[in-house]
Design an enzyme around this catalytic site. Structure first.
Site, PDB file in Angstrom:
ATOM      1  N   ASN A  21       0.826  -1.205   0.000  1.00  0.00           N
ATOM      2  CA  ASN A  21       0.000   0.000   0.000  1.00  0.00           C
ATOM      3  C   ASN A  21       0.864   1.259   0.000  1.00  0.00           C
ATOM      4  O   ASN A  21       1.991   1.249   0.480  1.00  0.00           O
ATOM      5  CB  ASN A  21      -0.927   0.007   1.217  1.00  0.00           C
ATOM      6  CG  ASN A  21      -1.912  -1.137   1.166  1.00  0.00           C
ATOM      7  OD1 ASN A  21      -2.107  -1.728   0.103  1.00  0.00           O
ATOM      8  ND2 ASN A  21      -2.519  -1.472   2.289  1.00  0.00           N
ATOM      9  N   VAL A  22       0.271   2.332  -0.505  1.00  0.00           N
ATOM     10  CA  VAL A  22       1.016   3.591  -0.623  1.00  0.00           C
ATOM     11  C   VAL A  22       0.364   4.677   0.227  1.00  0.00           C
ATOM     12  O   VAL A  22       0.594   5.861   0.031  1.00  0.00           O
ATOM     13  CB  VAL A  22       1.090   4.024  -2.114  1.00  0.00           C
ATOM     14  CG1 VAL A  22       1.967   3.056  -2.900  1.00  0.00           C
ATOM     15  CG2 VAL A  22      -0.299   4.108  -2.756  1.00  0.00           C
ATOM     16  N   HIS A  43       5.960  -0.329  -2.558  1.00  0.00           N
ATOM     17  CA  HIS A  43       5.641   0.477  -3.749  1.00  0.00           C
ATOM     18  C   HIS A  43       5.715   1.975  -3.489  1.00  0.00           C
ATOM     19  O   HIS A  43       5.118   2.757  -4.209  1.00  0.00           O
ATOM     20  CB  HIS A  43       4.251   0.085  -4.277  1.00  0.00           C
ATOM     21  CG  HIS A  43       4.200  -1.326  -4.770  1.00  0.00           C
ATOM     22  ND1 HIS A  43       3.043  -2.058  -4.864  1.00  0.00           N
ATOM     23  CD2 HIS A  43       5.195  -2.150  -5.183  1.00  0.00           C
ATOM     24  CE1 HIS A  43       3.328  -3.270  -5.319  1.00  0.00           C
ATOM     25  NE2 HIS A  43       4.622  -3.351  -5.508  1.00  0.00           N
ATOM     26  N   CYS A  53      15.735  22.056  -8.401  1.00  0.00           N
ATOM     27  CA  CYS A  53      16.541  22.209  -9.624  1.00  0.00           C
ATOM     28  C   CYS A  53      15.878  23.161 -10.621  1.00  0.00           C
ATOM     29  O   CYS A  53      16.456  23.482 -11.646  1.00  0.00           O
ATOM     30  CB  CYS A  53      16.815  20.856 -10.272  1.00  0.00           C
ATOM     31  SG  CYS A  53      15.359  20.044 -10.949  1.00  0.00           S
ATOM     32  N   GLY A 109      -4.966  -9.160   2.942  1.00  0.00           N
ATOM     33  CA  GLY A 109      -5.675  -8.284   1.999  1.00  0.00           C
ATOM     34  C   GLY A 109      -4.946  -8.005   0.712  1.00  0.00           C
ATOM     35  O   GLY A 109      -4.847  -6.854   0.303  1.00  0.00           O
ATOM     36  N   SER A 110      -4.454  -9.047   0.065  1.00  0.00           N
ATOM     37  CA  SER A 110      -3.840  -8.850  -1.255  1.00  0.00           C
ATOM     38  C   SER A 110      -4.259  -9.983  -2.168  1.00  0.00           C
ATOM     39  O   SER A 110      -4.252 -11.147  -1.758  1.00  0.00           O
ATOM     40  CB  SER A 110      -2.316  -8.828  -1.129  1.00  0.00           C
ATOM     41  OG  SER A 110      -1.729  -8.783  -2.414  1.00  0.00           O
ATOM     42  N   SER A 111      -4.599  -9.639  -3.411  1.00  0.00           N
ATOM     43  CA  SER A 111      -4.928 -10.687  -4.380  1.00  0.00           C
ATOM     44  C   SER A 111      -3.651 -11.361  -4.884  1.00  0.00           C
ATOM     45  O   SER A 111      -3.721 -12.374  -5.563  1.00  0.00           O
ATOM     46  CB  SER A 111      -5.682 -10.085  -5.570  1.00  0.00           C
ATOM     47  OG  SER A 111      -4.812  -9.250  -6.308  1.00  0.00           O
TER      48      SER A 111
HETATM   49  P1  NAD Z   1      -5.836  -5.990  -4.877  1.00  0.00           P
HETATM   50  O1  NAD Z   1      -6.833  -4.914  -5.114  1.00  0.00           O
HETATM   51  O2  NAD Z   1      -5.303  -6.715  -6.062  1.00  0.00           O
HETATM   52  O3  NAD Z   1      -6.440  -7.097  -3.883  1.00  0.00           O
HETATM   53  C1  NAD Z   1      -7.074  -6.751  -2.690  1.00  0.00           C
HETATM   54  C2  NAD Z   1      -7.693  -8.014  -2.106  1.00  0.00           C
HETATM   55  O4  NAD Z   1      -8.185  -7.701  -0.811  1.00  0.00           O
HETATM   56  C3  NAD Z   1      -8.867  -8.548  -2.932  1.00  0.00           C
HETATM   57  O5  NAD Z   1      -8.708  -9.936  -3.133  1.00  0.00           O
HETATM   58  C4  NAD Z   1     -10.083  -8.267  -2.038  1.00  0.00           C
HETATM   59  O6  NAD Z   1     -11.121  -9.207  -2.170  1.00  0.00           O
HETATM   60  C5  NAD Z   1      -9.476  -8.284  -0.651  1.00  0.00           C
HETATM   61  N1  NAD Z   1     -10.182  -7.450   0.337  1.00  0.00           N
HETATM   62  C6  NAD Z   1     -10.739  -6.216   0.156  1.00  0.00           C
HETATM   63  N2  NAD Z   1     -11.230  -5.739   1.297  1.00  0.00           N
HETATM   64  C7  NAD Z   1     -11.014  -6.704   2.250  1.00  0.00           C
HETATM   65  C8  NAD Z   1     -11.320  -6.801   3.625  1.00  0.00           C
HETATM   66  N3  NAD Z   1     -11.944  -5.818   4.280  1.00  0.00           N
HETATM   67  N4  NAD Z   1     -10.962  -7.931   4.295  1.00  0.00           N
HETATM   68  C9  NAD Z   1     -10.319  -8.948   3.633  1.00  0.00           C
HETATM   69  N5  NAD Z   1     -10.005  -8.897   2.324  1.00  0.00           N
HETATM   70  C10 NAD Z   1     -10.336  -7.782   1.637  1.00  0.00           C
HETATM   71  O7  NAD Z   1      -4.671  -5.324  -4.015  1.00  0.00           O
HETATM   72  P2  NAD Z   1      -3.116  -5.643  -3.970  1.00  0.00           P
HETATM   73  O8  NAD Z   1      -2.882  -7.103  -4.083  1.00  0.00           O
HETATM   74  O9  NAD Z   1      -2.579  -4.894  -2.823  1.00  0.00           O
HETATM   75  O10 NAD Z   1      -2.541  -5.008  -5.321  1.00  0.00           O
HETATM   76  C11 NAD Z   1      -2.887  -3.692  -5.671  1.00  0.00           C
HETATM   77  C12 NAD Z   1      -1.677  -2.759  -5.934  1.00  0.00           C
HETATM   78  O11 NAD Z   1      -2.179  -1.452  -6.113  1.00  0.00           O
HETATM   79  C13 NAD Z   1      -0.771  -2.668  -4.751  1.00  0.00           C
HETATM   80  O12 NAD Z   1       0.430  -3.175  -5.149  1.00  0.00           O
HETATM   81  C14 NAD Z   1      -0.698  -1.204  -4.367  1.00  0.00           C
HETATM   82  O13 NAD Z   1       0.548  -0.631  -4.756  1.00  0.00           O
HETATM   83  C15 NAD Z   1      -1.741  -0.513  -5.172  1.00  0.00           C
HETATM   84  N6  NAD Z   1      -2.892  -0.054  -4.349  1.00  0.00           N
HETATM   85  C16 NAD Z   1      -2.692   0.598  -3.155  1.00  0.00           C
HETATM   86  C17 NAD Z   1      -3.764   0.974  -2.365  1.00  0.00           C
HETATM   87  C18 NAD Z   1      -3.515   1.654  -1.033  1.00  0.00           C
HETATM   88  O14 NAD Z   1      -2.437   2.182  -0.789  1.00  0.00           O
HETATM   89  N7  NAD Z   1      -4.496   1.641  -0.117  1.00  0.00           N
HETATM   90  C19 NAD Z   1      -5.050   0.695  -2.791  1.00  0.00           C
HETATM   91  C20 NAD Z   1      -5.232   0.030  -4.019  1.00  0.00           C
HETATM   92  C21 NAD Z   1      -4.135  -0.339  -4.783  1.00  0.00           C
HETATM   93 ZN    ZN Z   2      14.701  18.645  -9.255  1.00  0.00          ZN
END
Ligand code: NAD
Ligand code: ZN
Length: 293
Positions: A118-119, A135, A197, A235-237
């Site tokens: 997450n960012v 990231h 710069c 919480g990541s796909s």
């Molecule tokens: P993703 O969107 O691919 O997957 C998120 C997963 O979390 C999904 O499978 C979803 O079903 C599950 N989910 C959602 N809410 C939930 C909850 N309350 N409890 C349990 N599970 C839950 O996200 P990812 O794998 O992190 O990849 C997305 C990329 O995009 C990241 O690498 C990131 O850099 C960026 N991103 C960042 C943010 C942030 O900073 N909050 C948000 C979206 C995307």
């Molecule tokens: Zn600069």
């Protein structure tokens, strides 16, 4: 390196059993030194949408790619105009019960390291330190000319001054801190360049699609995984290789991999178990059982 976000994948083997029972996660955590790898799903309960969940933003919006950002001024204008509005929502977001539980697990030694995809900085706001921002982070800006970094807040003030009448009715925020915005609004938006710069192009200090994660950061993550006893994905796909590689690495090293996620993930075949529960509830339950809530 990918310039287009992936939405589908081929399973890498027989998936781990899906359960709503937290016993195995509790058992592994109770032995300590578990490394957490978190994703967008941990922040949905703070009001920031994920990419690929039920309400995932990739269904309606394609994020900026690195190639478009560096080669097209129009692309950058669109990015910054939308992001200028979206940033306030991200900046206002507060950590939820899941982030607070991770901080408690870390403070009590059940968790030894936290890597986040997450960012949004919400692990840090909840008191977890250190955190590896795989990231990058939206609260910093980097100059592509002189490589100096600066605070997003300072850029926000400059963008407000350069665009005094820029206010748009917008409701929907995308996860990269972006909002949906009409083309006329984008055309009016005035960009600013680096103060240090004088001319460099400013980019949020996050890894875009089509951009590599800096090598030293990847190495730090591998070391963190190697020093832990197990890997817990929250919480990541795991669609993006950038996170999936640590799951594969932990599994190859014979470490238990546990996943708490609503819905299947690309790493399911490497896990012992996937717990299908909302994270706020699951993690609060775990801290209660482990006596660190
Ligand atoms: P993703 O969107 O691919 O997957 C998120 C997963 O979390 C999904 O499978 C979803 O079903 C599950 N989910 C959602 N809410 C939930 C909850 N309350 N409890 C349990 N599970 C839950 O996200 P990812 O794998 O992190 O990849 C997305 C990329 O995009 C990241 O690498 C990131 O850099 C960026 N991103 C960042 C943010 C942030 O900073 N909050 C948000 C979206 C995307
Ligand atoms: Zn600069």
């Amino acid at each position: 390196m990918r310039t287009k976000p992936t939405l589908t994948w081929t399973p890498e083997g027989e998936p781990a059993p899906r359960t709503t029972d937290l016993a195995e996660v509790e058992r592994v955590l109770s032995e300590g030194d578990v490394v957490v790898l978190s994703g967008a799903g941990l922040s949905t309960e703070s009001g920031i949408p994920d990419y690929r969940g039920e309400e995932g933003s990739l269904r309606r919006h394609t994020p900026m790619t690195y190639q478009e950002f560096v080669t097209s001024e129009e692309g950058r204008r669109r990015y910054w105009a939308r992001s200028h509005l979206g940033w306030r929502t991200i900046a206002r977001a507060r950590p939820n019960a899941g982030h607070r539980a991770v901080a408690a697990l870390r403070a009590h030694g059940f968790v030894s390291g936290v890597i986040t995809q997450n960012v949004d900085g919400l692990h840090q706001s909840a008191g977890t330190a250190p955190v590896i921002d795989l990231h990058g982070s939206l609260d910093r800006v980097v100059c592509l000319g002189c490589r100096r970094t600066s605070a997003r807040e300072a850029l926000d003030r400059r963008l407000r001054a350069a665009n005094p009448s820029f206010a748009a009715a917008t409701t929907r925020i995308n996860p990269d801190g972006d909002v949906d915005l009409a083309d006329e609004m984008v055309r009016e938006f005035r960009l600013v360049s680096c103060v240090a710069c004088g001319s460099g192009v400013l980019k949020p200090d996050v890894v875009f699609f089509g951009e590599n994660v800096p090598r030293d950061r990847v190495e730090r993550c591998y070391r963190t995984v190697d020093e832990g006893r197990a890997l817990l994905v929250l919480g990541s796909s795991l669609t993006v290789m950038s996170g999936l590689r640590f799951v594969r690495h932990a599994a190859r090293s014979g470490k238990p991999v546990l996943i708490v996620n609503k819905g299947q993930t690309r790493g399911d075949a490497h896990a012992q178990v996937r717990v299908d529960l909302p994270l706020g509830k699951a993690l609060t339950e775990l801290t209660g059982r482990l006596g660190c809530s």
